[in-house]
Design an enzyme around this catalytic site. Structure first.
Site, PDB file in Angstrom:
ATOM      1  CE  LYS A 113      -1.847   3.023   1.928  1.00 59.08           C
ATOM      2  NZ  LYS A 113      -1.656   4.435   1.510  1.00 59.08           N
TER       3      LYS A 113
ATOM      4  CD  GLU B 124      13.628   1.438   8.859  1.00 58.16           C
ATOM      5  OE1 GLU B 124      14.134   2.542   9.125  1.00 58.16           O
ATOM      6  OE2 GLU B 124      14.173   0.355   9.116  1.00 58.16           O
TER       7      GLU B 124
ATOM      8  CB  CYS C 210      13.547   9.543   6.894  1.00 58.49           C
ATOM      9  SG  CYS C 210      14.521   8.436   5.880  1.00 58.49           S
TER      10      CYS C 210
ATOM     11  CD  GLU D 104      10.578  13.559  10.024  1.00 58.95           C
ATOM     12  OE1 GLU D 104       9.395  13.237  10.196  1.00 58.95           O
ATOM     13  OE2 GLU D 104      11.406  12.823   9.482  1.00 58.95           O
TER      14      GLU D 104
HETATM   15  P1  NAD Z   1       2.656   8.992   6.725  1.00 60.45           P
HETATM   16  O1  NAD Z   1       2.907   8.361   8.046  1.00 60.45           O
HETATM   17  O2  NAD Z   1       1.645  10.073   6.633  1.00 60.45           O
HETATM   18  O3  NAD Z   1       2.164   7.892   5.659  1.00 60.45           O
HETATM   19  C1  NAD Z   1       2.961   6.780   5.332  1.00 60.45           C
HETATM   20  C2  NAD Z   1       2.063   5.685   4.781  1.00 60.45           C
HETATM   21  O4  NAD Z   1       1.195   5.236   5.811  1.00 60.45           O
HETATM   22  C3  NAD Z   1       1.166   6.132   3.634  1.00 60.45           C
HETATM   23  O5  NAD Z   1       1.068   5.085   2.695  1.00 60.45           O
HETATM   24  C4  NAD Z   1      -0.166   6.335   4.318  1.00 60.45           C
HETATM   25  O6  NAD Z   1      -1.278   6.207   3.473  1.00 60.45           O
HETATM   26  C5  NAD Z   1      -0.135   5.219   5.345  1.00 60.45           C
HETATM   27  N1  NAD Z   1      -1.029   5.381   6.490  1.00 60.45           N
HETATM   28  C6  NAD Z   1      -1.447   6.526   7.084  1.00 60.45           C
HETATM   29  N2  NAD Z   1      -2.260   6.243   8.120  1.00 60.45           N
HETATM   30  C7  NAD Z   1      -2.373   4.892   8.190  1.00 60.45           C
HETATM   31  C8  NAD Z   1      -3.071   3.993   9.046  1.00 60.45           C
HETATM   32  N3  NAD Z   1      -3.836   4.415  10.049  1.00 60.45           N
HETATM   33  N4  NAD Z   1      -2.937   2.664   8.825  1.00 60.45           N
HETATM   34  C9  NAD Z   1      -2.166   2.209   7.828  1.00 60.45           C
HETATM   35  N5  NAD Z   1      -1.489   3.014   6.978  1.00 60.45           N
HETATM   36  C10 NAD Z   1      -1.578   4.338   7.158  1.00 60.45           C
HETATM   37  O7  NAD Z   1       4.075   9.443   6.195  1.00 60.45           O
HETATM   38  P2  NAD Z   1       4.395  10.286   4.896  1.00 60.45           P
HETATM   39  O8  NAD Z   1       3.939  11.684   5.164  1.00 60.45           O
HETATM   40  O9  NAD Z   1       3.889   9.567   3.700  1.00 60.45           O
HETATM   41  O10 NAD Z   1       5.994  10.212   4.859  1.00 60.45           O
HETATM   42  C11 NAD Z   1       6.809  11.064   5.563  1.00 60.45           C
HETATM   43  C12 NAD Z   1       7.349  10.385   6.797  1.00 60.45           C
HETATM   44  O11 NAD Z   1       8.017   9.180   6.458  1.00 60.45           O
HETATM   45  C13 NAD Z   1       8.385  11.230   7.508  1.00 60.45           C
HETATM   46  O12 NAD Z   1       8.134  11.256   8.893  1.00 60.45           O
HETATM   47  C14 NAD Z   1       9.703  10.503   7.218  1.00 60.45           C
HETATM   48  O13 NAD Z   1      10.692  10.720   8.163  1.00 60.45           O
HETATM   49  C15 NAD Z   1       9.261   9.079   7.157  1.00 60.45           C
HETATM   50  N6  NAD Z   1      10.241   8.275   6.404  1.00 60.45           N
HETATM   51  C16 NAD Z   1      11.105   7.464   7.090  1.00 60.45           C
HETATM   52  C17 NAD Z   1      12.062   6.724   6.406  1.00 60.45           C
HETATM   53  C18 NAD Z   1      13.037   5.839   7.131  1.00 60.45           C
HETATM   54  O14 NAD Z   1      13.761   5.094   6.470  1.00 60.45           O
HETATM   55  N7  NAD Z   1      13.112   5.870   8.448  1.00 60.45           N
HETATM   56  C19 NAD Z   1      12.125   6.803   5.012  1.00 60.45           C
HETATM   57  C20 NAD Z   1      11.238   7.637   4.344  1.00 60.45           C
HETATM   58  C21 NAD Z   1      10.290   8.365   5.048  1.00 60.45           C
END
Ligand code: NAD
Length: 496
Positions: free
Chosen positions: A180, A255, A289, A389
């Site tokens: 997803k 992550e 990230c 962040e």
């Molecule tokens: P997000 O948490 O808003 O969404 C990530 C994913 O989770 C999306 O596919 C979203 O649709 C899904 N999601 C949201 N709510 C959910 C729920 N209740 N149940 C299941 N899935 C759900 O994050 P984002 O805004 O897409 O990405 C940015 C974040 O990702 C930043 O905080 C960044 O640091 C982190 N990130 C971390 C790494 C790492 O390697 N540690 C890498 C890339 C991004």
């Protein structure tokens, strides 16, 4: 992109492209100018459940889990080759969805192919191990088996790269999965499914649902037929997913975000440290990230370093993905730009000093979600811009006077994803790197990662590791098989 696949049929379930059961659709627009990229299916809970059922059935059928690991690995090498062959198409799709510069998307596609190749080669290497059971008539061995059905949930900043970090080890280990991706950036996940469908993966092993996290993603954390959920995204979402997964006690890998210190000592190579500080903070408009969003400079270097940083930050050119002169692209959405704007405003209200940036793109950039590279000086521990962040092109500057203080500031975060140390003193570099509590520490560099080296966070940056041998182990269960070749009557119970 609209011509890749008939727009409504963009969910990949049991080897076929299907529409959402309720007929929902979502428009995808490029964040650089809001032009229409395509329309994709918006999955409901029933679609997610259908995909989970397909993955469950494929796992229980057993053809993929029982395929020799080396053969599974060979298939990943073929997938890597197909992505290389279609690199331009994949990179353009990624740039349209994210607004990211095409040159960066091309690099991502090379990294994705390398990740697939790494896990493809690793798949057949570890056949398990023999254990000395202390008896010549016992053969005791450990085998590594797939976990089962994996729910893979990924963010929008590196859409296909983050998916590849999960899909490659999941397949190498013999699992089936439902992916997803972020609802904002679905197209390269569709292209990946297109390739996986072509290369002979059995039906139902790879499935794709598109849509919002709350509706299409939540079942992957909650459903009893999912054995593992691997999530990359924000801290708050990670907490929700971990909580949702406890009901069925599934394996959870997270992550999450980072607030990554970039520690510069006065004896660092000045030009390289400034140049990399810009790259650390502003590449992909800071939507990384591991962004070096927290610059920690030795007091004696502070004035000169920040002056030069600001001078160069002010010259960074913003532009759309296909503008070859652009150095950074837009933020992902209007909502995200509002968040970054509020974050900077909060910092200023708390006493940060704005040295440059803090503005939106103007003129021809006004159609997109551009935010100028921003330097906030004079910040202190505890301010929200230091603690939270920002995920935008914003860097804060703190100072230190001693090595101990540099380490203390570097560890003053509830995250622990990545850090960097800049010094020409190798002993100091190693001492400081050893004391920083972060999953990756760079010395005299920023951002490189290797598929063969584990990636992940200390503290609230996550649970588990991706990449490297540990990244494969996340998708395996270790099983102990104890074979008594010469069983004896034990005589433990009366009547024997
Ligand atoms: P997000 O948490 O808003 O969404 C990530 C994913 O989770 C999306 O596919 C979203 O649709 C899904 N999601 C949201 N709510 C959910 C729920 N209740 N149940 C299941 N899935 C759900 O994050 P984002 O805004 O897409 O990405 C940015 C974040 O990702 C930043 O905080 C960044 O640091 C982190 N990130 C971390 C790494 C790492 O390697 N540690 C890498 C890339 C991004």
């Amino acid at each position: 992109m609209n011509d890749v696949i008939d727009p409504p049929a963009t969910l990949f379930v049991n080897g076929e492209w299907v529409s959402a059961a309720a007929g929902g659709a979502r428009e995808i627009r490029c964040p650089a100018d809001q032009s229409l990229v395509g329309a994709v299916a918006e999955a409901g809970v029933a679609d997610a459940e259908r995909a989970i059922a397909a993955a469950r059935h494929a796992f229980d059928r057993g053809d993929w889990p029982r395929t020799p690991a080396g053969t599974r690995g060979d298939l990943l090498l073929v997938v890597a080759g197909r992505i290389r062959d279609r690199k331009e198409e994949f990179a353009r799709a990624e740039s349209l969805d994210t607004g990211k510069r095409l040159v960066e998307s091309r690099i991502d596609m090379d990294d994705i192919a390398n990740c697939l190749r790494y896990f493809g080669k690793l798949a057949g290497v570890e056949a398990g191990r023999l254990v000395d059971a202390g008896s010549p008539t016992v053969v005791s061995r450990i085998s590594y088996e797939p976990v089962g059905v994996c729910g893979l949930i990924t963010p929008w900043n590196y859409p296909l790269l983050q998916a590849a970090w999960k899909v490659a080890p999941a397949l190498a280990a013999g699992n089936t999965f439902v992916l997803k991706p972020s609802e904002l950036t679905p197209h390269t996940a569709m292209l990946l499914m297109d390739v996986l469908g072509e290369v002979g993966l059995p039906a139902g092993v790879a499935n794709l649902v598109l849509g919002s996290g709350a509706v299409a993603g939540a079942p992957l954390a909650e459903h009893p037929d999912v054995d593992l959920v691997s999530f990359t995204g924000g801290l708050e979402t990670g907490r929700r997913i971990a909580a949702a997964a406890t009901g069925t006690v599934k394996k959870v890998a997270l992550e999450l975000g980072g607030k990554n210190p970039n520690v510069v000592f006065a004896d660092a190579d000045f030009d390289a440290a400034v140049d990399n500080a810009l790259n650390a903070a502003f590449v992909h408009a800071g939507q990384v990230c591991s962004a070096g969003a927290r610059l920690v400079v030795e007091e004696s270097l502070h004035g000169r370093f920040v002056d030069e940083l600001v001078r160069r930050a002010e010259r960074i050119r913003m532009g759309g993905p296909f503008d070859e002169a652009a150095e950074i692209g837009p933020l992902i959405s209007a909502a995200h730009r509002d968040k970054v704007t509020a974050y900077v405003q909060r910092g200023l209200a708390e006493g940060a000093v704005l040295r440059c940036g803090g503005t939106w793109g103007e003129g021809e950039l006004a159609q997109g979600f551009f935010y100028a590279p921003t330097v906030l000086d004079g910040v202190r521990s505890g301010m929200s811009v230091v603690r939270d962040e920002g995920f935008g092109p914003v860097v804060t500057v703190e100072t230190f006077t001693t090595e101990d203080e540099a380490v203390r500031i570097g560890n003053d975060t509830h995250y622990g994803l990545a850090a960097a140390v800049w010094t020409q003193d190798a002993g100091k570099a190693q001492r400081v790197a050893g004391r920083l509590r972060h999953g990756t520490v760079w010395i005299n560099d920023f951002h490189p990662y290797l598929p063969q080296a584990e990636w992940g966070g200390f503290g609230q940056s996550g649970v588990g590791r991706e990449l490297g041998p540990t990244g494969l182990a996340e998708y395996q269960e270790a099983k102990h098989i104890y074979h008594n070749i010469d069983p004896q009557v034990t005589g433990w119970f009366e009547g024997s």
